[in-house]
Motif scaffolding. Sequence first.
Motif, short mmCIF file in Angstrom:
data_model
loop_
_atom_site.label_atom_id
_atom_site.label_comp_id
_atom_site.label_asym_id
_atom_site.label_seq_id
_atom_site.Cartn_x
_atom_site.Cartn_y
_atom_site.Cartn_z
N THR A 124 0.84 -1.20 0.00
CA THR A 124 0.00 0.00 0.00
C THR A 124 0.88 1.25 0.00
O THR A 124 2.08 1.19 0.27
N PHE A 125 0.24 2.39 -0.28
CA PHE A 125 0.97 3.66 -0.19
C PHE A 125 1.45 3.89 1.24
O PHE A 125 2.57 4.37 1.46
N ALA A 126 0.63 3.53 2.23
CA ALA A 126 1.01 3.73 3.63
C ALA A 126 2.25 2.93 4.01
O ALA A 126 3.03 3.33 4.88
N ASP A 127 2.47 1.80 3.33
CA ASP A 127 3.66 0.98 3.61
C ASP A 127 4.95 1.74 3.32
O ASP A 127 6.01 1.42 3.90
N LEU A 128 4.88 2.72 2.46
CA LEU A 128 6.08 3.48 2.12
C LEU A 128 6.57 4.33 3.30
O LEU A 128 7.71 4.79 3.29
N ALA A 129 5.71 4.53 4.29
CA ALA A 129 6.09 5.31 5.48
C ALA A 129 6.66 4.43 6.58
O ALA A 129 7.06 4.94 7.64
N ARG A 130 6.70 3.10 6.37
CA ARG A 130 7.26 2.22 7.38
C ARG A 130 8.74 2.51 7.59
O ARG A 130 9.46 2.77 6.62
N PRO A 131 9.22 2.46 8.83
CA PRO A 131 10.63 2.78 9.09
C PRO A 131 11.62 1.79 8.48
O PRO A 131 12.80 2.12 8.29
N ASP A 132 11.15 0.58 8.17
CA ASP A 132 12.05 -0.42 7.61
C ASP A 132 12.11 -0.38 6.08
O ASP A 132 12.80 -1.19 5.46
N VAL A 133 11.40 0.57 5.47
CA VAL A 133 11.36 0.67 4.01
C VAL A 133 12.09 1.93 3.56
O VAL A 133 11.70 3.04 3.94
N THR A 134 13.15 1.78 2.77
CA THR A 134 13.86 2.94 2.21
C THR A 134 13.18 3.33 0.90
O THR A 134 13.04 2.51 0.00
N VAL A 135 12.77 4.58 0.82
CA VAL A 135 11.98 5.06 -0.30
C VAL A 135 12.70 6.19 -1.01
O VAL A 135 13.33 7.05 -0.38
N VAL A 136 12.60 6.19 -2.36
CA VAL A 136 13.09 7.32 -3.15
C VAL A 136 11.92 7.88 -3.95
O VAL A 136 11.03 7.13 -4.38
N VAL A 137 11.91 9.19 -4.11
CA VAL A 137 10.84 9.87 -4.84
C VAL A 137 11.47 10.92 -5.74
O VAL A 137 12.67 11.17 -5.70
#
Length: 250
Positions: A124-137
């Motif tokens: 989900t989109f909310a999963d991108l805010a999890r602390p264990d997920v590194t995200v780039v935008v």
Amino acid sequence: MRTRLQVLLAAVVVALLSGCGGAAPETRELNVFAAASLTDTFTALKAQFETENPGVEVRLNFAGSSDLAQQIVNGAPADVFAAANESTMTTVVDAGQVAGEPTPFATNVLQIATPPGNPKGVATFADLARPDVTVVVCAPQVPCGSATEKIERATGVTLSPVSEEPDVRSVLGKVSTGNADAGLVYVTDVRSAGDSVQGVAFPEADQAVNDYPIAALSSAPQPELAASFVALATGEFGRKTLEDAGFGTP
């Protein structure tokens, strides 16, 4: 004497053949500035346009739309500009650089890209805010970054990306090389990446549909060719090429 006559006759034949063949046509260049998400489709348009217009070389400049807009405003020799959202095109319009009105020709939405197999189980989109997920935008000034911010506001989910990239292809590169667990790019970028990434659709993407406009520029070195390229992009061939790549079309 006979040798001299032969030489003269040979010279006449060469001159006649040269006259019949005529001079080779001068190559004309058409400079097209396009959003990075249009890389594959506009490469196909380039090939088609050059086939239909012998002697024309289309030079493609792909980058983030905001960077391209600034290049045009600052005097870069461009004939055509295709942006990934309307507000970026407005920058060029307000600078008096657009000939006529921009034409909407495609739409696109964001999709989550993960490495193959989706190791962190992003669903989900909310999963991108999890602390264990590194995200780039994308950076906020780039259309894909602006769309990301719209979705954050609509959902109340705030992301903490490890980097903000200048265009979608840079985001895609971070994910496909394993330097990020997930990235926000367009659905068309996920499709073009093939097996190097995995796409995760999310319903909130519909909160930030990007409308792509295209326009010939008022300072175009090749105004007639510019108008013809816009016609190709907005015509039947262009629509089919865009739809095959996953874009929506008007």
